[in-house]
Design an enzyme around this catalytic site. Structure first.
Site, mmCIF file in Angstrom:
data_model
loop_
_atom_site.group_PDB
_atom_site.id
_atom_site.type_symbol
_atom_site.label_atom_id
_atom_site.label_comp_id
_atom_site.label_asym_id
_atom_site.label_seq_id
_atom_site.Cartn_x
_atom_site.Cartn_y
_atom_site.Cartn_z
ATOM 1 C CG HIS A 133 36.205 35.649 -11.982
ATOM 2 N ND1 HIS A 133 37.038 36.054 -10.966
ATOM 3 C CD2 HIS A 133 35.386 34.723 -11.418
ATOM 4 C CE1 HIS A 133 36.740 35.401 -9.853
ATOM 5 N NE2 HIS A 133 35.744 34.572 -10.105
ATOM 6 C CG HIS A 139 28.940 35.054 -7.238
ATOM 7 N ND1 HIS A 139 29.820 36.049 -6.902
ATOM 8 C CD2 HIS A 139 29.715 34.024 -7.677
ATOM 9 C CE1 HIS A 139 31.065 35.641 -7.128
ATOM 10 N NE2 HIS A 139 31.022 34.403 -7.582
ATOM 11 C CD GLU A 141 34.868 35.099 -6.677
ATOM 12 O OE1 GLU A 141 35.207 33.933 -6.840
ATOM 13 O OE2 GLU A 141 34.190 35.731 -7.512
ATOM 14 C CG HIS A 196 37.688 29.887 -8.599
ATOM 15 N ND1 HIS A 196 38.413 30.894 -9.202
ATOM 16 C CD2 HIS A 196 36.553 30.478 -8.156
ATOM 17 C CE1 HIS A 196 37.735 32.035 -9.119
ATOM 18 N NE2 HIS A 196 36.610 31.811 -8.492
HETATM 19 C C1 DHB Z 1 30.389 31.457 -11.265
HETATM 20 C C2 DHB Z 1 30.922 32.635 -10.710
HETATM 21 C C3 DHB Z 1 32.253 32.648 -10.257
HETATM 22 O O1 DHB Z 1 32.831 33.753 -9.675
HETATM 23 C C4 DHB Z 1 33.067 31.543 -10.396
HETATM 24 O O2 DHB Z 1 34.349 31.632 -10.017
HETATM 25 C C5 DHB Z 1 32.536 30.375 -10.942
HETATM 26 C C6 DHB Z 1 31.201 30.331 -11.370
HETATM 27 C C7 DHB Z 1 28.975 31.402 -11.782
HETATM 28 O O3 DHB Z 1 28.170 32.285 -11.490
HETATM 29 O O4 DHB Z 1 28.668 30.464 -12.536
HETATM 30 FE FE FE Z 2 34.843 33.219 -8.776
#
Ligand code: DHB
Ligand code: FE
Length: 287
Positions: A12, A193, A240, A59
């Site tokens: 997302h 990530h 996540e 978030h």
């Molecule tokens: C990014 C990824 C995420 O899951 C999020 O909530 C906010 C930013 C990103 O990779 O930029």
């Molecule tokens: Fe996220």
């Protein structure tokens, strides 16, 4: 009784909203990502869900670090989106399904989950972007939504096992709901990530692919990881993944993989997509 037609799990990343707004879907950077979605949309067109129960993370738009429920369930008629500071357009309020929300809340509490119940709730990119990917067109989405947030922002996080059990309990609630509604269960976030700190930009493709594989045929295997194992293997925000696990747990037994996609990177994220049809329903399998 209501039917769970299947599940869609997707990343997302906020930048997706910018790409949609600017019509960049065919740009070389974005094409391998957006190309994953049409087969899932075609499947959704056949499945015709009435409601989407969405496991995701807030978030900071709705809950911030001062008050962070481990799990929260929305029980509103509609959920507003708002500017999170990512520079992406906001979308129209998302339609809720209070009857299903309250049924899930009653059932979760009876199952001894100490959730937070939200009769007012804003929804952030982790809910709106997956919806926009499933049903493009600016916010007139054909499903009502039950939002369920999971804390993957501030430690201590729930464990993958607890997340799995949450999903199982929600699945039992949906199947016991006296309605002829067709329900899609979504899980958003991930895959690997990390947005900040020394490992910012960390991605673990072998781990992501193992998880996507396990989610189809051996999902319980993933409950053997702790939340901190996931931080180590998938990055701080790779936790996540637990929303994908909850969505998978809502379906009992066997599923058929409809489609999957994996593309690295979108922004800082390994972007994954997995659509699973619940084998309990008697409908033609996707090609
Ligand atoms: C990014 C990824 C995420 O899951 C999020 O909530 C906010 C930013 C990103 O990779 O930029
Ligand atoms: Fe996220």
């Amino acid at each position: 009784m209501a039917t769970i037609v299947g599940s869609v799990m997707t990343s997302h990343v906020p930048a997706i909203g910018g790409a949609i707004a600017k019509g960049r879907q065919a740009d070389p950077y974005w094409k391998p990502f957006f190309d994953g979605y049409p087969p899932v949309r075609a499947w959704l067109d056949r499945m015709k869900p009435d409601v989407a129960v969405v496991f995701y993370q807030d978030h900071g738009l709705n809950f911030f670090l001062d008050k962070m429920p481990t799990f929260a369930v929305g029980a509103a008629v509609e959920y507003r989106n708002d500017d999170e500071g990512w520079g992406i357009p906001t979308v129209k309020p998302v339609r809720g399904d209070p009857a299903l929300s309250w049924h899930i809340i009653e059932s979760l509490v009876a199952d001894e989950f100490d959730i937070t119940t939200c009769q007012q709730m804003k929804v952030d990119h982790a809910l709106t972007l997956p919806m926009a990917l499933m049903w493009p067109g600016g916010g007139d989405w054909p499903v009502r939504v039950v939002p369920i947030t999971m804390n993957h922002v501030q430690h201590p996080l729930p464990s993958p096992r607890r997340s799995w059990r949450l999903g199982e309990s929600v699945g039992r609630a949906i199947r016991a709901w006296q309605s002829d509604a067709r329900v899609l269960v979504m899980g958003t976030g991930g895959l690997s990530h990390q947005l900040d700190g020394q490992r910012a930009g960390f991605i673990n493709k072998p781990f992501d692919l193992m998880c996507m594989d396990a989610l189809v045929n051996d999902p319980v295997k993933l409950t053997g990881y702790s939340a901190l194992d996931l931080v180590r293997e998938a990055g701080a925000q790779g936790t996540e993944l637990m929303a994908w696990m909850a969505a998978r747990a809502a379906m009992t037994g066997r599923v058929t993989k409809v489609h999957s996609n994996y593309h690295v990177p979108i922004s800082n994220t390994a972007a994954g997509l997995l659509a699973l049809q619940n084998d309990e329903i008697a409908l033609p399998k996707a090609a």
